[in-house]
Scaffold this active site. Structure first.
Site, PDB file in Angstrom:
ATOM      1  CG  HIS A 199      36.506   1.873  29.536  1.00 21.81           C
ATOM      2  ND1 HIS A 199      36.117   1.062  30.587  1.00 21.81           N
ATOM      3  CD2 HIS A 199      36.124   1.220  28.416  1.00 21.81           C
ATOM      4  CE1 HIS A 199      35.545  -0.029  30.103  1.00 21.81           C
ATOM      5  NE2 HIS A 199      35.533   0.048  28.789  1.00 21.81           N
ATOM      6  CG  ASP A 248      29.216  -4.721  27.034  1.00 26.30           C
ATOM      7  OD1 ASP A 248      29.481  -3.539  26.732  1.00 26.30           O
ATOM      8  OD2 ASP A 248      30.069  -5.633  27.024  1.00 26.30           O
ATOM      9  CE1 TYR A 269      36.163  -0.614  33.578  1.00 17.97           C
ATOM     10  CE2 TYR A 269      34.563  -2.109  34.527  1.00 17.97           C
ATOM     11  CZ  TYR A 269      35.510  -1.828  33.575  1.00 17.97           C
ATOM     12  OH  TYR A 269      35.815  -2.762  32.615  1.00 17.97           O
ATOM     13  CG  HIS A 290      37.883  -0.739  24.211  1.00 17.98           C
ATOM     14  ND1 HIS A 290      36.787  -0.067  23.740  1.00 17.98           N
ATOM     15  CD2 HIS A 290      37.476  -1.306  25.391  1.00 17.98           C
ATOM     16  CE1 HIS A 290      35.777  -0.213  24.584  1.00 17.98           C
ATOM     17  NE2 HIS A 290      36.162  -0.959  25.577  1.00 17.98           N
ATOM     18  CD  GLU A 326      32.675   2.076  27.667  1.00 24.83           C
ATOM     19  OE1 GLU A 326      33.174   1.871  26.545  1.00 24.83           O
ATOM     20  OE2 GLU A 326      32.295   1.143  28.393  1.00 24.83           O
TER      21      GLU A 326
HETATM   22  C1  GLA Z   1      33.563  -2.040  26.978  1.00 22.73           C
HETATM   23  C2  GLA Z   1      33.020  -3.164  26.201  1.00 22.73           C
HETATM   24  C3  GLA Z   1      32.855  -4.351  27.105  1.00 22.73           C
HETATM   25  C4  GLA Z   1      34.161  -4.698  27.755  1.00 22.73           C
HETATM   26  C5  GLA Z   1      34.661  -3.510  28.508  1.00 22.73           C
HETATM   27  C6  GLA Z   1      35.998  -3.815  29.114  1.00 22.73           C
HETATM   28  O1  GLA Z   1      32.627  -1.449  27.751  1.00 22.73           O
HETATM   29  O2  GLA Z   1      31.822  -2.876  25.560  1.00 22.73           O
HETATM   30  O3  GLA Z   1      32.385  -5.441  26.369  1.00 22.73           O
HETATM   31  O4  GLA Z   1      35.094  -5.058  26.794  1.00 22.73           O
HETATM   32  O5  GLA Z   1      34.741  -2.402  27.668  1.00 22.73           O
HETATM   33  O6  GLA Z   1      35.993  -4.970  29.868  1.00 22.73           O
END
Ligand code: GLA
Length: 371
Positions: free
Chosen positions: A196, A268, A198, A122, A335
Protein backbone atom coordinates in the site's frame (compact mmCIF):
# COMPACT_ATOMS: atom_id res chain seq x y z
CA UNK A 1 35.35 -1.04 -8.79
CA UNK A 2 33.26 -3.49 -6.87
CA UNK A 3 29.82 -2.18 -6.04
CA UNK A 4 28.50 -2.91 -2.64
CA UNK A 5 24.96 -4.00 -2.05
CA UNK A 6 24.08 -3.37 1.49
CA UNK A 7 21.42 -3.93 4.05
CA UNK A 8 21.83 -2.01 7.24
CA UNK A 9 19.84 -1.98 10.42
CA UNK A 10 19.53 1.75 10.83
CA UNK A 11 18.11 2.14 14.27
CA UNK A 12 15.83 0.74 16.85
CA UNK A 13 12.45 2.25 16.33
CA UNK A 14 11.54 1.70 19.96
CA UNK A 15 8.83 3.90 21.39
CA UNK A 16 7.97 5.03 24.86
CA UNK A 17 4.24 5.18 24.99
CA UNK A 18 1.57 2.57 24.41
CA UNK A 19 0.02 3.28 21.03
CA UNK A 20 -3.63 3.26 20.15
CA UNK A 21 -3.82 -0.31 18.90
CA UNK A 22 -2.01 -3.15 17.37
CA UNK A 23 1.09 -3.61 19.41
CA UNK A 24 2.02 -5.25 22.67
CA UNK A 25 4.49 -3.54 24.96
CA UNK A 26 6.92 -6.44 24.75
CA UNK A 27 7.13 -5.90 21.00
CA UNK A 28 8.40 -2.33 21.24
CA UNK A 29 12.09 -3.26 21.40
CA UNK A 30 11.83 -5.43 18.35
CA UNK A 31 10.74 -2.62 16.02
CA UNK A 32 13.58 -1.73 13.70
CA UNK A 33 14.23 0.19 10.54
CA UNK A 34 16.17 -1.53 7.77
CA UNK A 35 17.91 0.16 4.89
CA UNK A 36 18.59 -1.52 1.54
CA UNK A 37 20.90 0.21 -0.91
CA UNK A 38 21.89 -0.89 -4.41
CA UNK A 39 24.91 -0.23 -6.59
CA UNK A 40 23.17 2.70 -8.30
CA UNK A 41 22.47 4.45 -5.01
CA UNK A 42 18.76 3.62 -4.84
CA UNK A 43 17.71 3.32 -1.20
CA UNK A 44 14.65 1.57 0.24
CA UNK A 45 13.83 1.69 3.94
CA UNK A 46 11.54 -0.83 5.58
CA UNK A 47 10.36 -1.26 9.15
CA UNK A 48 9.16 -4.56 10.56
CA UNK A 49 6.18 -2.71 12.07
CA UNK A 50 3.49 -3.43 9.45
CA UNK A 51 6.24 -4.48 6.99
CA UNK A 52 6.03 -0.81 5.99
CA UNK A 53 8.18 0.68 3.24
CA UNK A 54 8.99 4.05 4.80
CA UNK A 55 11.14 5.53 2.04
CA UNK A 56 12.14 4.92 -1.61
CA UNK A 57 14.89 7.15 -2.94
CA UNK A 58 15.28 7.09 -6.72
CA UNK A 59 17.00 9.33 -9.30
CA UNK A 60 15.34 11.70 -11.76
CA UNK A 61 16.52 12.06 -15.37
CA UNK A 62 19.53 14.10 -14.19
CA UNK A 63 20.44 11.67 -11.41
CA UNK A 64 18.95 13.82 -8.65
CA UNK A 65 17.54 11.66 -5.88
CA UNK A 66 14.14 12.12 -4.24
CA UNK A 67 12.09 10.10 -1.80
CA UNK A 68 8.99 9.10 -3.78
CA UNK A 69 7.13 7.25 -0.99
CA UNK A 70 4.80 9.01 1.45
CA UNK A 71 5.40 8.18 5.10
CA UNK A 72 6.96 9.07 8.41
CA UNK A 73 10.36 9.01 10.08
CA UNK A 74 9.14 7.44 13.32
CA UNK A 75 6.93 4.52 14.18
CA UNK A 76 4.60 6.43 16.50
CA UNK A 77 3.34 8.51 13.60
CA UNK A 78 2.43 5.34 11.73
CA UNK A 79 0.59 4.03 14.78
CA UNK A 80 -1.33 7.22 15.44
CA UNK A 81 -2.03 8.55 11.93
CA UNK A 82 -5.60 9.83 11.66
CA UNK A 83 -7.87 8.17 9.13
CA UNK A 84 -5.53 5.18 8.84
CA UNK A 85 -3.97 5.81 5.45
CA UNK A 86 -2.00 2.50 5.42
CA UNK A 87 1.11 4.36 4.16
CA UNK A 88 3.62 1.88 2.73
CA UNK A 89 2.31 -1.14 4.55
CA UNK A 90 1.61 -4.74 3.71
CA UNK A 91 -2.13 -5.14 3.82
CA UNK A 92 -3.74 -8.41 4.86
CA UNK A 93 -5.06 -10.95 5.57
CA UNK A 94 -7.37 -9.57 2.89
CA UNK A 95 -6.44 -6.36 1.12
CA UNK A 96 -9.50 -4.31 0.08
CA UNK A 97 -13.14 -4.75 1.06
CA UNK A 98 -15.29 -7.75 1.96
CA UNK A 99 -19.03 -6.97 1.92
CA UNK A 100 -20.58 -6.78 5.38
CA UNK A 101 -17.48 -8.50 6.78
CA UNK A 102 -18.80 -11.98 6.05
CA UNK A 103 -18.06 -15.01 3.94
CA UNK A 104 -18.97 -18.67 3.92
CA UNK A 105 -16.59 -21.59 3.46
CA UNK A 106 -17.91 -25.17 3.26
CA UNK A 107 -21.29 -24.06 4.63
CA UNK A 108 -19.80 -22.28 7.63
CA UNK A 109 -20.24 -18.52 7.90
CA UNK A 110 -17.34 -16.46 9.25
CA UNK A 111 -17.83 -12.96 10.66
CA UNK A 112 -14.90 -10.59 10.27
CA UNK A 113 -14.16 -7.29 11.96
CA UNK A 114 -16.27 -4.54 10.36
CA UNK A 115 -14.14 -1.39 10.10
CA UNK A 116 -15.30 0.51 6.99
CA UNK A 117 -18.97 1.46 7.22
CA UNK A 118 -20.74 -1.89 7.19
CA UNK A 119 -17.83 -3.60 5.44
CA UNK A 120 -14.47 -5.16 6.25
CA UNK A 121 -11.39 -3.32 4.93
CA UNK A 122 -7.71 -4.25 4.71
CA UNK A 123 -7.71 -7.14 7.19
CA UNK A 124 -9.70 -5.51 9.98
CA UNK A 125 -8.97 -3.43 13.07
CA UNK A 126 -5.47 -4.81 13.58
CA UNK A 127 -4.48 -5.95 10.13
CA UNK A 128 -1.02 -6.98 8.98
CA UNK A 129 -0.13 -3.28 8.67
CA UNK A 130 -0.31 -2.89 12.47
CA UNK A 131 1.58 -5.95 13.72
CA UNK A 132 5.26 -6.55 14.32
CA UNK A 133 6.87 -8.91 11.81
CA UNK A 134 10.07 -10.90 12.22
CA UNK A 135 12.78 -9.71 9.87
CA UNK A 136 15.78 -11.45 8.43
CA UNK A 137 18.36 -10.48 5.85
CA UNK A 138 18.76 -12.87 2.92
CA UNK A 139 21.74 -13.06 0.59
CA UNK A 140 20.59 -13.19 -3.02
CA UNK A 141 22.28 -12.87 -6.36
CA UNK A 142 22.34 -9.33 -7.76
CA UNK A 143 20.43 -7.86 -4.85
CA UNK A 144 19.62 -7.49 -1.19
CA UNK A 145 16.59 -9.07 0.42
CA UNK A 146 14.72 -8.54 3.62
CA UNK A 147 12.43 -11.41 4.55
CA UNK A 148 9.52 -10.61 6.86
CA UNK A 149 7.38 -13.26 8.49
CA UNK A 150 4.19 -13.12 10.52
CA UNK A 151 1.88 -15.82 11.83
CA UNK A 152 -1.76 -14.76 12.18
CA UNK A 153 -3.76 -16.72 14.74
CA UNK A 154 -6.72 -18.91 13.89
CA UNK A 155 -9.65 -16.49 14.43
CA UNK A 156 -7.58 -13.29 14.20
CA UNK A 157 -9.93 -10.50 12.98
CA UNK A 158 -12.49 -13.29 12.43
CA UNK A 159 -10.60 -15.28 9.78
CA UNK A 160 -10.39 -19.06 10.00
CA UNK A 161 -7.01 -20.81 10.10
CA UNK A 162 -3.57 -19.97 11.41
CA UNK A 163 -1.89 -18.22 8.51
CA UNK A 164 1.91 -18.20 8.13
CA UNK A 165 2.94 -15.32 5.88
CA UNK A 166 6.28 -14.47 4.32
CA UNK A 167 6.88 -11.23 2.45
CA UNK A 168 10.29 -10.74 0.86
CA UNK A 169 11.46 -7.35 -0.37
CA UNK A 170 14.38 -7.55 -2.82
CA UNK A 171 16.19 -4.51 -4.15
CA UNK A 172 18.18 -5.27 -7.29
CA UNK A 173 20.82 -3.34 -9.19
CA UNK A 174 18.43 -2.49 -12.03
CA UNK A 175 16.43 -0.28 -9.62
CA UNK A 176 13.68 -2.85 -9.13
CA UNK A 177 11.96 -3.55 -5.86
CA UNK A 178 10.52 -7.04 -5.97
CA UNK A 179 7.88 -8.18 -3.49
CA UNK A 180 7.32 -11.93 -3.10
CA UNK A 181 4.36 -13.05 -1.02
CA UNK A 182 3.90 -16.59 0.34
CA UNK A 183 1.36 -18.01 2.78
CA UNK A 184 0.11 -21.33 4.15
CA UNK A 185 -2.87 -22.04 6.36
CA UNK A 186 -4.14 -24.64 8.83
CA UNK A 187 -7.81 -24.21 7.72
CA UNK A 188 -9.43 -23.05 4.49
CA UNK A 189 -9.38 -19.23 4.50
CA UNK A 190 -9.31 -16.22 2.17
CA UNK A 191 -6.02 -14.42 1.47
CA UNK A 192 -5.31 -11.32 -0.61
CA UNK A 193 -2.03 -9.62 0.25
CA UNK A 194 -0.94 -6.32 -1.21
CA UNK A 195 1.46 -3.41 -0.84
CA UNK A 196 0.00 0.00 0.00
CA UNK A 197 2.76 2.49 -0.81
CA UNK A 198 1.59 5.97 -1.84
CA UNK A 199 3.87 7.34 -4.54
CA UNK A 200 4.56 10.88 -5.62
CA UNK A 201 7.27 10.74 -8.29
CA UNK A 202 8.00 14.47 -7.78
CA UNK A 203 9.04 13.54 -4.25
CA UNK A 204 6.81 13.03 -1.20
CA UNK A 205 5.07 16.19 -0.08
CA UNK A 206 5.59 18.01 -3.40
CA UNK A 207 1.96 18.76 -4.22
CA UNK A 208 -0.58 16.51 -5.88
CA UNK A 209 -0.12 13.73 -8.41
CA UNK A 210 -2.77 14.81 -10.93
CA UNK A 211 -0.26 15.61 -13.68
CA UNK A 212 1.50 12.22 -13.44
CA UNK A 213 0.75 10.23 -16.59
CA UNK A 214 -0.75 6.83 -15.96
CA UNK A 215 -1.12 3.81 -18.22
CA UNK A 216 -3.09 0.83 -16.92
CA UNK A 217 -2.87 -2.38 -18.89
CA UNK A 218 -6.54 -3.06 -18.29
CA UNK A 219 -9.51 -2.86 -20.62
CA UNK A 220 -12.02 -3.63 -17.85
CA UNK A 221 -12.63 -2.63 -14.24
CA UNK A 222 -14.95 -3.73 -11.45
CA UNK A 223 -17.68 -1.08 -10.88
CA UNK A 224 -18.76 -0.68 -7.26
CA UNK A 225 -21.75 0.37 -5.16
CA UNK A 226 -21.73 3.37 -2.83
CA UNK A 227 -19.85 1.33 -0.19
CA UNK A 228 -17.14 0.51 -2.79
CA UNK A 229 -18.20 -3.15 -3.02
CA UNK A 230 -18.08 -4.55 -6.59
CA UNK A 231 -21.40 -5.14 -8.29
CA UNK A 232 -19.91 -8.28 -9.88
CA UNK A 233 -19.77 -6.77 -13.35
CA UNK A 234 -16.53 -6.51 -15.33
CA UNK A 235 -17.17 -3.29 -17.26
CA UNK A 236 -15.32 -2.02 -20.34
CA UNK A 237 -13.30 1.12 -19.69
CA UNK A 238 -13.66 2.26 -23.29
CA UNK A 239 -15.36 5.65 -23.58
CA UNK A 240 -15.24 6.25 -19.80
CA UNK A 241 -12.90 8.20 -17.48
CA UNK A 242 -11.57 4.76 -16.43
CA UNK A 243 -9.81 4.27 -19.74
CA UNK A 244 -6.07 4.45 -18.99
CA UNK A 245 -5.13 1.94 -21.70
CA UNK A 246 -3.24 4.81 -23.36
CA UNK A 247 -1.24 6.99 -20.96
CA UNK A 248 -3.00 10.17 -19.83
CA UNK A 249 -2.63 12.55 -16.86
CA UNK A 250 -4.25 11.05 -13.75
CA UNK A 251 -6.34 14.20 -13.31
CA UNK A 252 -7.54 14.61 -16.89
CA UNK A 253 -10.96 12.99 -16.51
CA UNK A 254 -11.20 12.86 -12.71
CA UNK A 255 -13.85 15.58 -12.49
CA UNK A 256 -16.14 14.17 -15.16
CA UNK A 257 -19.72 13.50 -14.14
CA UNK A 258 -19.69 9.74 -13.61
CA UNK A 259 -21.46 7.88 -10.83
CA UNK A 260 -18.43 5.64 -10.20
CA UNK A 261 -16.23 8.70 -9.61
CA UNK A 262 -18.81 10.04 -7.16
CA UNK A 263 -18.79 6.77 -5.23
CA UNK A 264 -14.99 6.75 -5.01
CA UNK A 265 -14.53 10.48 -4.46
CA UNK A 266 -12.26 10.07 -7.50
CA UNK A 267 -10.50 6.91 -8.58
CA UNK A 268 -10.58 4.18 -5.93
CA UNK A 269 -11.32 1.13 -8.06
CA UNK A 270 -9.98 -2.22 -9.12
CA UNK A 271 -8.91 -2.66 -12.73
CA UNK A 272 -8.82 -6.10 -14.38
CA UNK A 273 -5.33 -6.58 -15.78
CA UNK A 274 -5.18 -7.73 -19.41
CA UNK A 275 -3.30 -11.01 -19.38
CA UNK A 276 -2.63 -13.32 -22.30
CA UNK A 277 -4.64 -16.53 -21.92
CA UNK A 278 -2.78 -19.18 -19.94
CA UNK A 279 -0.08 -16.74 -18.75
CA UNK A 280 0.38 -16.94 -14.97
CA UNK A 281 3.68 -15.06 -14.78
CA UNK A 282 4.57 -11.41 -14.41
CA UNK A 283 2.76 -9.04 -16.77
CA UNK A 284 2.94 -5.26 -17.01
CA UNK A 285 0.05 -3.80 -15.02
CA UNK A 286 0.84 -0.09 -14.87
CA UNK A 287 3.30 2.57 -15.94
CA UNK A 288 3.43 6.03 -14.38
CA UNK A 289 5.54 8.86 -15.77
CA UNK A 290 6.14 12.17 -14.02
CA UNK A 291 6.88 14.67 -16.81
CA UNK A 292 8.94 17.24 -14.82
CA UNK A 293 11.44 14.87 -13.20
CA UNK A 294 11.27 12.15 -15.83
CA UNK A 295 10.84 9.52 -13.12
CA UNK A 296 8.97 6.43 -14.31
CA UNK A 297 7.45 3.62 -12.28
CA UNK A 298 6.52 0.35 -13.96
CA UNK A 299 4.62 -2.33 -12.08
CA UNK A 300 4.59 -5.97 -13.08
CA UNK A 301 2.56 -8.57 -11.26
CA UNK A 302 1.28 -12.12 -11.23
CA UNK A 303 -2.03 -10.84 -9.78
CA UNK A 304 -5.28 -10.49 -11.79
CA UNK A 305 -6.18 -6.99 -10.53
CA UNK A 306 -4.84 -3.62 -9.47
CA UNK A 307 -6.55 -1.10 -7.19
CA UNK A 308 -5.78 2.41 -8.35
CA UNK A 309 -6.45 4.81 -5.49
CA UNK A 310 -5.41 8.42 -6.00
CA UNK A 311 -5.28 9.67 -2.42
CA UNK A 312 -8.84 11.00 -2.32
CA UNK A 313 -8.89 10.81 1.48
CA UNK A 314 -5.72 12.87 1.94
CA UNK A 315 -6.62 16.43 2.89
CA UNK A 316 -3.46 18.14 4.13
CA UNK A 317 -3.91 17.17 7.79
CA UNK A 318 -1.15 14.56 7.70
CA UNK A 319 2.38 15.93 7.52
CA UNK A 320 5.07 13.59 6.31
CA UNK A 321 8.69 12.91 7.18
CA UNK A 322 9.98 16.17 5.72
CA UNK A 323 7.29 18.20 7.46
CA UNK A 324 5.32 18.87 4.29
CA UNK A 325 1.56 18.46 4.16
CA UNK A 326 0.13 15.54 2.25
CA UNK A 327 -2.47 17.46 0.25
CA UNK A 328 -5.63 16.09 -1.38
CA UNK A 329 -4.43 13.57 -3.97
CA UNK A 330 -0.84 14.06 -2.83
CA UNK A 331 -0.02 10.41 -3.59
CA UNK A 332 -1.33 7.46 -5.60
CA UNK A 333 -1.46 3.76 -4.72
CA UNK A 334 -1.37 0.93 -7.22
CA UNK A 335 -2.26 -2.10 -5.13
CA UNK A 336 -1.80 -5.35 -7.04
CA UNK A 337 -4.35 -7.85 -5.79
CA UNK A 338 -7.33 -10.10 -6.42
CA UNK A 339 -10.58 -8.20 -6.89
CA UNK A 340 -12.40 -6.75 -3.88
CA UNK A 341 -15.02 -8.94 -2.18
CA UNK A 342 -13.86 -12.05 -4.06
CA UNK A 343 -14.98 -14.33 -1.18
CA UNK A 344 -18.60 -13.35 -2.01
CA UNK A 345 -18.28 -13.11 -5.80
CA UNK A 346 -18.43 -16.56 -7.40
CA UNK A 347 -17.43 -15.20 -10.82
CA UNK A 348 -14.21 -13.53 -9.64
CA UNK A 349 -10.89 -15.44 -9.48
CA UNK A 350 -10.85 -17.24 -6.13
CA UNK A 351 -8.91 -16.08 -3.07
CA UNK A 352 -9.52 -19.33 -1.17
CA UNK A 353 -6.41 -20.94 0.31
CA UNK A 354 -6.64 -24.48 1.63
CA UNK A 355 -4.33 -26.42 3.96
CA UNK A 356 -1.53 -28.04 1.95
CA UNK A 357 -1.58 -25.28 -0.69
CA UNK A 358 0.90 -22.39 -0.90
CA UNK A 359 -0.28 -18.88 -1.72
CA UNK A 360 2.38 -17.36 -3.93
CA UNK A 361 2.33 -14.03 -5.77
CA UNK A 362 4.94 -11.54 -6.96
CA UNK A 363 4.89 -7.85 -7.80
CA UNK A 364 7.84 -5.83 -9.09
CA UNK A 365 8.14 -2.04 -8.84
CA UNK A 366 10.64 -0.98 -11.47
CA UNK A 367 12.01 2.59 -11.37
CA UNK A 368 13.33 4.12 -14.57
CA UNK A 369 13.67 7.56 -16.15
CA UNK A 370 12.33 9.04 -19.39
CA UNK A 371 13.87 11.81 -21.51
C1 GLA B 1 -7.53 1.58 -0.24
C2 GLA B 1 -8.99 1.75 -0.32
C3 GLA B 1 -9.34 3.19 -0.12
C4 GLA B 1 -8.78 3.69 1.18
C5 GLA B 1 -7.31 3.47 1.20
C6 GLA B 1 -6.74 3.90 2.52
O1 GLA B 1 -6.91 1.99 -1.37
O2 GLA B 1 -9.55 1.28 -1.50
O3 GLA B 1 -10.72 3.36 -0.14
O4 GLA B 1 -9.36 2.99 2.24
O5 GLA B 1 -7.01 2.14 0.94
O6 GLA B 1 -7.11 5.18 2.87
Amino acid sequence: MRYLMSLMILSLWGINSMAEAGIRESDFDSIKLYEMKNAKGMVVKVTNYGAIITSIQVPDRHGKMADVALGYDNVESYMNAVDKPYFGSIVGRYGNRIAKGKFTIDGEEYKLAVNNGENHLHGGVIGFDKVVWNAQELKVKNGTSLQLTYTAKDGEEGYPGELSVTVTYTLTNDNSLRVDYKATTTKATHVNLTQHTYFNLKGEGNGDILDHELMLNASRYTPVDAGLIPTGELADVKGTPFDYTTAKPIGRDINEAHQQLEFGGGFDHNWVIDRPEGNTGLVLAARVTEPQSGRVLEIETTEPGIQFYCGNFLDGRLKGKSGKEYVHRGGFCLETQHYPDSPNQPNFPSTLLKPGETYSTTTVFHFKTAK
